[in-house]
Design a protein around this motif. Structure first.
Motif, PDB file in Angstrom:
ATOM      1  N   CYS A  52       0.835  -1.211   0.000  1.00 22.55           N
ATOM      2  CA  CYS A  52       0.000   0.000   0.000  1.00 22.55           C
ATOM      3  C   CYS A  52       0.866   1.257   0.000  1.00 22.55           C
ATOM      4  N   LEU A  53       1.961   1.236   0.734  1.00 15.89           N
ATOM      5  CA  LEU A  53       2.864   2.382   0.733  1.00 15.89           C
ATOM      6  C   LEU A  53       3.552   2.543  -0.616  1.00 15.89           C
ATOM      7  N   ARG A  54       3.895   1.436  -1.260  1.00 13.34           N
ATOM      8  CA  ARG A  54       4.503   1.506  -2.595  1.00 13.34           C
ATOM      9  C   ARG A  54       3.547   2.179  -3.572  1.00 13.34           C
ATOM     10  N   ARG A  55       2.290   1.773  -3.565  1.00 17.02           N
ATOM     11  CA  ARG A  55       1.290   2.382  -4.446  1.00 17.02           C
ATOM     12  C   ARG A  55       1.115   3.866  -4.132  1.00 17.02           C
ATOM     13  N   SER A  56       1.110   4.187  -2.859  1.00 23.82           N
ATOM     14  CA  SER A  56       0.818   5.557  -2.435  1.00 23.82           C
ATOM     15  C   SER A  56       1.904   6.544  -2.850  1.00 23.82           C
ATOM     16  N   ARG A  57       3.147   6.103  -2.883  1.00 23.79           N
ATOM     17  CA  ARG A  57       4.251   7.016  -3.218  1.00 23.79           C
ATOM     18  C   ARG A  57       4.034   7.695  -4.564  1.00 23.79           C
ATOM     19  N   SER A  58       3.480   6.972  -5.529  1.00 25.62           N
ATOM     20  CA  SER A  58       3.259   7.555  -6.854  1.00 25.62           C
ATOM     21  C   SER A  58       1.969   8.368  -6.935  1.00 25.62           C
ATOM     22  N   LEU A  59       1.100   8.217  -5.936  1.00 25.30           N
ATOM     23  CA  LEU A  59      -0.200   8.898  -5.956  1.00 25.30           C
ATOM     24  C   LEU A  59      -0.183  10.238  -5.233  1.00 25.30           C
ATOM     25  N   TRP A  60       0.671  10.392  -4.236  1.00 22.49           N
ATOM     26  CA  TRP A  60       0.644  11.600  -3.417  1.00 22.49           C
ATOM     27  C   TRP A  60       0.868  12.899  -4.196  1.00 22.49           C
ATOM     28  N   PRO A  61       1.807  12.964  -5.145  1.00 26.40           N
ATOM     29  CA  PRO A  61       1.997  14.237  -5.863  1.00 26.40           C
ATOM     30  C   PRO A  61       0.725  14.733  -6.556  1.00 26.40           C
ATOM     31  N   MET A  62      -0.022  13.826  -7.174  1.00 21.95           N
ATOM     32  CA  MET A  62      -1.265  14.200  -7.832  1.00 21.95           C
ATOM     33  C   MET A  62      -2.316  14.636  -6.812  1.00 21.95           C
ATOM     34  N   LEU A  63      -2.403  13.928  -5.712  1.00 21.37           N
ATOM     35  CA  LEU A  63      -3.390  14.266  -4.686  1.00 21.37           C
ATOM     36  C   LEU A  63      -3.115  15.633  -4.082  1.00 21.37           C
ATOM     37  N   VAL A  64      -1.857  15.910  -3.810  1.00 17.92           N
ATOM     38  CA  VAL A  64      -1.481  17.207  -3.235  1.00 17.92           C
ATOM     39  C   VAL A  64      -1.886  18.340  -4.161  1.00 17.92           C
ATOM     40  N   GLU A  65      -1.664  18.146  -5.456  1.00 19.80           N
ATOM     41  CA  GLU A  65      -2.008  19.194  -6.424  1.00 19.80           C
ATOM     42  C   GLU A  65      -3.514  19.328  -6.598  1.00 19.80           C
ATOM     43  N   ASN A  66      -4.209  18.213  -6.794  1.00 21.92           N
ATOM     44  CA  ASN A  66      -5.649  18.263  -7.081  1.00 21.92           C
ATOM     45  C   ASN A  66      -6.485  18.667  -5.877  1.00 21.92           C
ATOM     46  N   LEU A  67      -6.057  18.285  -4.691  1.00 25.01           N
ATOM     47  CA  LEU A  67      -6.858  18.534  -3.492  1.00 25.01           C
ATOM     48  C   LEU A  67      -6.297  19.647  -2.619  1.00 25.01           C
ATOM     49  N   ARG A  68      -5.238  20.318  -3.100  1.00 26.30           N
ATOM     50  CA  ARG A  68      -4.664  21.471  -2.420  1.00 26.30           C
ATOM     51  C   ARG A  68      -4.245  21.148  -0.979  1.00 26.30           C
ATOM     52  N   ILE A  69      -3.714  19.950  -0.792  1.00 27.77           N
ATOM     53  CA  ILE A  69      -3.329  19.507   0.547  1.00 27.77           C
ATOM     54  C   ILE A  69      -2.030  20.198   0.966  1.00 27.77           C
ATOM     55  N   PRO A  70      -2.018  20.889   2.090  1.00 29.19           N
ATOM     56  CA  PRO A  70      -0.763  21.469   2.597  1.00 29.19           C
ATOM     57  C   PRO A  70       0.283  20.367   2.771  1.00 29.19           C
ATOM     58  N   TYR A  71       1.438  20.531   2.126  1.00 28.83           N
ATOM     59  CA  TYR A  71       2.401  19.438   1.999  1.00 28.83           C
ATOM     60  C   TYR A  71       3.787  20.024   1.853  1.00 28.83           C
TER      61      TYR A  71
END
Length: 471
Positions: free
Chosen positions: A67-86
């Protein structure tokens, strides 16, 4: 909600539950999330370090590592699309002895390589150049450049908000008290604490600390959850560190860390205290001493920091020692997303992907929702004015408070406003601004304060997103 039949009901409104709801909202499904507390992010998800881990130290081959392996590639898109402070600040595991250096070289370097995580050794001089507050006893350390920090409240809320915009429903303040299989064998009947019932084809058990109790409702006793408390200290002192400072774990504990916080300040902790009470989030003098003693080894001046808040969170320890993401062997229409330990925030996007795949294998047809939104529109930027300041410590304006009350997942409590705006998080801890926030809530929701506000908020929110003028 009354008499409606859903394709999937997600039980639990933490970061894992809302991440799953978001992932499923991209398909043509009738979705519902049920959360026992009056807001999302009220359990483990709200009281953690806010670190987005790479999984460099996770046991290879586990469900957690996947799950962490999958998430590493997903976080950059999520941060941009959902405006998550990061903040991609990276982390350093600090060695203060030859023994700790050897542990890093023999355990964590090969472990990171097995998990395909980039790490490298850096010298004591390099660590101190970037983080002058670190102890002079440092002999070097393991740099993990992919580690980051984010706002777990924002992430949880944003996952839920995009799902609501895509048609999902959310019920807050109601827990599930009973689950039955209907005579057709293809549907589940969920009874809520207020006596209302919900019918669904599939249920996802993302109830965190209570996921074993939800499993018992269908007769599944395959795993159990025990609570582990972690106490934290929050300070706004200026500490000369730019990275997450990690200790070298021992055989009994991962130890305490010192980390920047996205909204300002630094976090020290957590402890790791096994207990029986899943509701016990109390802090103690012993716990605070344990935090300070651990941090003092990494950052010697830790005891000199003034504290603006002490708090504790409780995380799930699973009897299986790994994430439990699978259909129940007793009721295959219930998919477990349970046993999620301290990496739940980091792994949540990958968990959501895996749960969607598991549901599909269990027979749920996934047809893309072509109308689904993937990014949260910036709806209220034009309304941000520099008028009355409600929270002096954080310079939060009245309009920011009002805007938070108009979100798709609207706050129903002072804590909900705090987590959406940062109000009350400053030095006065709300003593000056809470009465003003109550006044704004009363003005915005006349005769509805404390209840579910603005039932038509989704339609008005979409209207603004599409450039239509609100009446």
């Amino acid at each position: 909600m009354h008499n409606h039949k859903y394709d999937v009901v997600v039980i639990g409104g933490g970061v894992v539950g809302t991440a799953i709801l978001r992932a499923l909202s991209f398909y043509q499904l009738k979705l519902l999330l049920i959360e026992k507390q009056p807001d999302v992010c009220e359990g483990t998800s709200k009281a953690n370090s806010g670190i987005v881990h790479t999984g460099f130290d996770t046991k290879p081959g586990t469900v957690e590592a996947e799950c962490l392996r999958r998430s590493r590639s997903l976080w950059p898109m999520l941060v941009e699309n959902l405006r998550i402070p990061y903040i991609p600040c990276g982390a350093v595991m600090v060695a203060t002895s030859e023994e700790e250096k050897q542990i890093i070289e023999t355990t964590y370097v090969p472990n990171a390589k097995a998990n395909d995580v980039d790490v490298h050794w850096i010298s004591a001089e390099e660590i101190l150049e970037m983080n002058p507050a670190v102890t002079a006893k440092v002999t070097g350390g393991l740099a993990v450049p992919g580690e980051a920090i984010c706002d777990p409240f924002w992430a949880t809320r944003a996952f839920g908000e995009i799902a609501v915009l895509n048609g999902a429903e959310v019920v807050l303040g109601q827990g599930v008290s009973r689950i039955e299989t209907l005579p057709d064998g293809e549907d589940l009947l969920l009874t809520l604490e207020n006596g209302e019932t919900v019918t669904t084809r599939y249920a996802v058990n993302a109830a965190g600390l209570w996921s074993d109790e939800i499993a018992r409702m269908v007769g599944d006793e395959s795993f159990s959850i025990s609570p582990r408390k972690g106490q934290f200290i929050l300070t706004e002192e200026a500490i000369s560190i730019s990275s997450i400072i990690l200790p070298v774990p021992t055989k009994t504990s991962k130890g305490v860390l010192v980390s920047p916080v996205v909204f300002g300040g630094f976090l020290l902790g957590p402890t790791a205290e096994d207990q029986e009470d899943k509701w016990d989030r109390s802090t103690s003098q012993v716990g605070m001493e344990s935090v300070l003693a651990g941090c003092e080894k990494l950052v010697p001046e830790s005891r000199q920091f003034s504290t603006i808040r002490q708090f504790a969170g409780v995380r799930a320890v699973c009897s299986e020692g790994d994430f439990v993401i699978r259909p129940s062997a007793v009721q295959p229409r219930m998919i477990h997303a349970a046993g999620i330990r301290s990496t739940g925030l980091s792994a949540s996007p990958g968990i959501a992907e895996l749960v969607a795949e598991t549901l599909q294998k269990a027979g749920l047809e996934l047809q893309a929702n072509e109308q689904a939104q993937h990014a949260l529109p910036d709806l209220f930027s034009e309304e941000q004015e520099t008028g009355e300041i409600i929270c002096l410590c954080r310079s939060i304006t009245r309009s920011e408070i009002v805007n938070s009350l108009k979100r798709p997942l609207s706050p129903q409590t002072i804590d909900g406003v705090k987590r959406r705006t940062g109000a009350t998080l400053g030095e006065c801890q709300g003593n000056c601004c809470i009465p003003k926030i109550i006044d704004v809530m009363a003005e915005t929701y006349p005769e509805q304060t404390g209840k579910q506000p603005l039932k038509g908020v989704r339609n008005s929110y979409l209207a603004v997103a599409q450039g239509e003028k609100q009446s």
